[in-house]
Scaffold this motif. Structure first.
Motif, PDB file in Angstrom:
ATOM      1  N   ASP A  72       0.815  -1.221   0.000  1.00 27.13           N
ATOM      2  CA  ASP A  72       0.000   0.000   0.000  1.00 27.13           C
ATOM      3  C   ASP A  72       0.844   1.265   0.000  1.00 27.13           C
ATOM      4  O   ASP A  72       0.417   2.296  -0.506  1.00 27.13           O
ATOM      5  CB  ASP A  72      -0.940   0.024   1.215  1.00 27.13           C
ATOM      6  N   ASP A  73       2.039   1.186   0.614  1.00 28.26           N
ATOM      7  CA  ASP A  73       2.838   2.411   0.726  1.00 28.26           C
ATOM      8  C   ASP A  73       4.034   2.431  -0.230  1.00 28.26           C
ATOM      9  O   ASP A  73       4.988   3.148  -0.016  1.00 28.26           O
ATOM     10  CB  ASP A  73       3.280   2.636   2.182  1.00 28.26           C
ATOM     11  N   SER A  74       3.988   1.625  -1.315  1.00 29.97           N
ATOM     12  CA  SER A  74       5.138   1.671  -2.220  1.00 29.97           C
ATOM     13  C   SER A  74       5.033   2.807  -3.220  1.00 29.97           C
ATOM     14  O   SER A  74       3.955   3.153  -3.686  1.00 29.97           O
ATOM     15  CB  SER A  74       5.355   0.357  -2.980  1.00 29.97           C
ATOM     16  N   LYS A  75       6.187   3.377  -3.509  1.00 32.79           N
ATOM     17  CA  LYS A  75       6.313   4.396  -4.553  1.00 32.79           C
ATOM     18  C   LYS A  75       7.027   3.691  -5.713  1.00 32.79           C
ATOM     19  O   LYS A  75       8.081   3.071  -5.515  1.00 32.79           O
ATOM     20  CB  LYS A  75       7.165   5.543  -3.993  1.00 32.79           C
ATOM     21  N   VAL A  76       6.444   3.783  -6.909  1.00 36.16           N
ATOM     22  CA  VAL A  76       7.008   3.045  -8.042  1.00 36.16           C
ATOM     23  C   VAL A  76       7.666   3.986  -9.043  1.00 36.16           C
ATOM     24  O   VAL A  76       7.077   5.000  -9.440  1.00 36.16           O
ATOM     25  CB  VAL A  76       5.924   2.219  -8.778  1.00 36.16           C
ATOM     26  N   LEU A  94      12.613  11.604  -2.670  1.00 30.27           N
ATOM     27  CA  LEU A  94      12.428  10.141  -2.716  1.00 30.27           C
ATOM     28  C   LEU A  94      12.929   9.456  -1.449  1.00 30.27           C
ATOM     29  O   LEU A  94      12.439   8.392  -1.074  1.00 30.27           O
ATOM     30  CB  LEU A  94      13.131   9.551  -3.948  1.00 30.27           C
ATOM     31  N   SER A  95      13.905  10.095  -0.778  1.00 26.42           N
ATOM     32  CA  SER A  95      14.481   9.480   0.422  1.00 26.42           C
ATOM     33  C   SER A  95      13.471   9.448   1.573  1.00 26.42           C
ATOM     34  O   SER A  95      13.682   8.771   2.577  1.00 26.42           O
ATOM     35  CB  SER A  95      15.742  10.227   0.848  1.00 26.42           C
ATOM     36  N   LYS A  96      12.353  10.169   1.445  1.00 23.52           N
ATOM     37  CA  LYS A  96      11.340  10.207   2.508  1.00 23.52           C
ATOM     38  C   LYS A  96      10.428   8.968   2.467  1.00 23.52           C
ATOM     39  O   LYS A  96       9.700   8.700   3.414  1.00 23.52           O
ATOM     40  CB  LYS A  96      10.466  11.471   2.383  1.00 23.52           C
ATOM     41  N   TYR A  97      10.453   8.229   1.346  1.00 20.49           N
ATOM     42  CA  TYR A  97       9.608   7.031   1.252  1.00 20.49           C
ATOM     43  C   TYR A  97      10.232   5.855   1.989  1.00 20.49           C
ATOM     44  O   TYR A  97      11.444   5.738   2.068  1.00 20.49           O
ATOM     45  CB  TYR A  97       9.392   6.642  -0.221  1.00 20.49           C
ATOM     46  N   LYS A  98       9.372   4.974   2.497  1.00 23.57           N
ATOM     47  CA  LYS A  98       9.849   3.770   3.184  1.00 23.57           C
ATOM     48  C   LYS A  98      10.158   2.656   2.185  1.00 23.57           C
ATOM     49  O   LYS A  98      10.948   1.772   2.448  1.00 23.57           O
ATOM     50  CB  LYS A  98       8.759   3.245   4.152  1.00 23.57           C
ATOM     51  N   HIS A  99       9.437   2.683   1.051  1.00 18.72           N
ATOM     52  CA  HIS A  99       9.549   1.577   0.084  1.00 18.72           C
ATOM     53  C   HIS A  99       9.530   2.100  -1.345  1.00 18.72           C
ATOM     54  O   HIS A  99       8.543   2.690  -1.770  1.00 18.72           O
ATOM     55  CB  HIS A  99       8.360   0.610   0.308  1.00 18.72           C
TER      56      HIS A  99
END
Ligand code: ADE
Length: 238
Positions: free
Chosen positions: A76-80, A98-103
């Motif tokens: 649910d929390d992935s950035k593609v 982008l470094s703020k994303y977990k995945h």
């Protein structure tokens, strides 16, 4: 932070086990998972590509294979992100964002490209690493992993991502020197040996301005400049 990298060539990512990124993965600060798209082929020959409808050169990655590879890692929390020369050019502020994303899921194309339907369905953010064409998205994906990881807490020694080219104030970095004090007749700038912190800081600021003025005038316009800085830049014009 976790990266899932969808690729036909997982072996190409060996360099990420070296140096700073390698240490951060050993320390579990980063997780880099390589997903071989070929493992999702339903074909006994492990075929993943086919000829383009309408004719033309080269082969395209099949949509169903890419879709299954993607679904094996998405949450649910992935950035593609799809690495492609058609994407927006990567820069330091995008890296920081982008470094703020977990995945992050990184999709690497190869050959002539990927069937458009699966790109439309996944709807990734498209990123390029520059206006030139590489043989695939693997090297761009490594560039992205390396640059983004530097902002992940614990990957670098505290502070080393702050005072450097392109970040924060938008200037290039001032020149640095180490021992010996004299090399091939060239001396280290006197002020750096003085121990006078204020003068050193002033000198470094001016050198950062000078380097940026000489090498990248184009980025000076966006840099955060004080009145003092502008005065110094004016003195360089003559
Ligand atoms: N794939 C091929 N060339 C590329 C580029 N310049 N940036 C990102 N992905 C690519």
């Amino acid at each position: 932070m976790k990266f899932d990298i969808l690729t036909l060539f997982p072996e190409m990512f060996k360099p990420l086990s070296e140096s700073i990124i390698g240490r951060a993965t050993s320390n579990k600060i980063l997780e880099i998972n390589l997903v071989n798209i070929r493992d999702f082929s339903k074909n006994k020959h492990k075929q993943v590509d086919d000829t383009p409808y309408g004719g033309g050169a080269g082969m395209l990655l099949k949509p169903d294979v890419v879709w299954d590879a993607y679904n094996s890692v998405k949450s649910d929390d992935s950035k593609v992100i799809f690495l492609t020369p058609q994407g927006k050019t990567l820069n330091q502020s995008k890296v920081e964002e982008l470094s703020k994303y977990k995945h992050l899921i990184l999709l690497c194309g190869h050959y002539e490209g990927i069937d458009q339907r699966v790109i439309d369905k996944i709807n990734p953010e498209e990123i390029s690493i520059g206006d030139y064409v590489l043989t695939g998205g693997e090297i761009p994906a490594m560039v992205l992993v390396d640059s983004v990881s530097r902002y992940v807490s614990g990957v670098l020694k505290n502070g080393s991502e702050i005072e450097e080219s392109f970040s924060d104030d938008g200037l290039l970095e001032y020149p640095q020197y180490t021992k010996p004090e004299e090399f091939e007749g060239m001396k280290v700038p006197e002020v750096l040996l003085s121990g006078h912190h204020e003068n050193i800081a002033k000198w470094r600021r001016q050198e950062a301005l000078r380097v940026t003025y000489n090498k990248r005038k184009d980025i000076l316009e966006k840099a955060k400049l004080t009145k003092e800085d502008k005065k110094f830049l004016k003195s360089l014009e003559n």
